[in-house]
Design a protein around this motif. Sequence first.
Motif, PDB file in Angstrom:
ATOM      1  N   UNK A 238      35.157  38.391  65.797  1.00 38.81           N
ATOM      2  CA  UNK A 238      35.109  39.636  65.026  1.00 38.81           C
ATOM      3  C   UNK A 238      34.159  39.524  63.837  1.00 38.81           C
ATOM      4  N   UNK A 239      33.939  38.301  63.333  1.00 37.87           N
ATOM      5  CA  UNK A 239      33.042  38.105  62.185  1.00 37.87           C
ATOM      6  C   UNK A 239      31.578  38.022  62.587  1.00 37.87           C
ATOM      7  N   UNK A 240      31.296  37.652  63.843  1.00 36.98           N
ATOM      8  CA  UNK A 240      29.906  37.393  64.262  1.00 36.98           C
ATOM      9  C   UNK A 240      28.959  38.553  63.976  1.00 36.98           C
ATOM     10  N   UNK A 241      29.324  39.807  64.282  1.00 34.14           N
ATOM     11  CA  UNK A 241      28.364  40.896  64.036  1.00 34.14           C
ATOM     12  C   UNK A 241      28.329  41.404  62.595  1.00 34.14           C
ATOM     13  N   UNK A 242      29.095  40.823  61.704  1.00 36.86           N
ATOM     14  CA  UNK A 242      29.204  41.372  60.358  1.00 36.86           C
ATOM     15  C   UNK A 242      28.084  40.887  59.450  1.00 36.86           C
ATOM     16  N   UNK A 243      27.808  41.708  58.447  1.00 35.74           N
ATOM     17  CA  UNK A 243      26.826  41.331  57.438  1.00 35.74           C
ATOM     18  C   UNK A 243      27.347  40.183  56.565  1.00 35.74           C
ATOM     19  N   UNK A 244      28.665  40.097  56.429  1.00 32.61           N
ATOM     20  CA  UNK A 244      29.245  39.037  55.603  1.00 32.61           C
ATOM     21  C   UNK A 244      28.847  37.656  56.117  1.00 32.61           C
ATOM     22  N   UNK A 245      28.925  37.455  57.430  1.00 27.05           N
ATOM     23  CA  UNK A 245      28.563  36.162  57.996  1.00 27.05           C
ATOM     24  C   UNK A 245      27.063  35.920  57.872  1.00 27.05           C
ATOM     25  N   UNK A 246      26.260  36.938  58.139  1.00 23.80           N
ATOM     26  CA  UNK A 246      24.806  36.775  58.020  1.00 23.80           C
ATOM     27  C   UNK A 246      24.403  36.399  56.598  1.00 23.80           C
ATOM     28  N   UNK A 247      24.991  37.075  55.622  1.00 21.19           N
ATOM     29  CA  UNK A 247      24.673  36.767  54.228  1.00 21.19           C
ATOM     30  C   UNK A 247      25.140  35.370  53.839  1.00 21.19           C
ATOM     31  N   UNK A 248      26.303  34.966  54.347  1.00 24.83           N
ATOM     32  CA  UNK A 248      26.793  33.628  54.062  1.00 24.83           C
ATOM     33  C   UNK A 248      25.853  32.558  54.593  1.00 24.83           C
TER      34      UNK A 248
END
Length: 257
Positions: A238-248
């Motif tokens: 569920x986190x893979x497509x999020x901007x939160x993970x990309x920014x991290x």
Amino acid sequence: MSDAVLLDIKDGIALVTLNRPEKLNALNYELIDRLMARMDMIEVASEVRAVILTGAGDRAFSAGADISEFSASLRRGTNTAIRDFVRRGQAMTARLEAFRKPVIAAVNGIAFGGGCEITEAVHLAIASDKAQFAKPEINLGMPPTFGGTQRLPRLAGRKRALELLLTGDPFPPARALEIGLVNSVVPHDDLLLAARELADRIIRHSPLAVGSILTAVTRGLNMGIAEGLLVESEQFAAMVPTRDLAEGLETWAARSR
């Protein structure tokens, strides 16, 4: 008429206060229902990133269930007592346990019965050095009913939990820390500051990542390891497509250059 549960939101943290100090913040039906309504509001409030739950006054976090009200339900029969008392209390602790934002108990005094069960259910807990805990339901001739027979053994281990459940003896915050019921014990006057500092250390991170960890841990504890690993995988997916993970990942890469 005073509000049974106070709410103050500041800097991304909701301070929720059980507000029946004249009754040692005993959990009557009105207070439980109001707490549930407060949590419903907090859940959808994007400005709130964490919750601190405490009790009004200097004497009690919560002394447990309102025995007079419970007794009245009991006199109306088993089905009424289960509907009004047991299901209501279990729904409250389950809601706190499964909440997608971190809930930190700031245990400022007596945490007996249902007050102890709230402490067991929330994600994190800090106790004042003036706090006191107990599982006194056996003194009434009954088991705990808000989840205490299930959560305390998971936290403390079967034998340590059974000692507390079967004797009803009060125990100090140092013992609560030893058995894993609370994360730390601090001087009474520093309690809310310590709870806020812990909340600040959490809310600096992605709220989606925080929620996914809370969900994976809470659901996984009640499963075998194989099923729990599936929940962990689902939360990661569920986190893979999020901007939160990309920014991290971008931030990590920048620091590594």
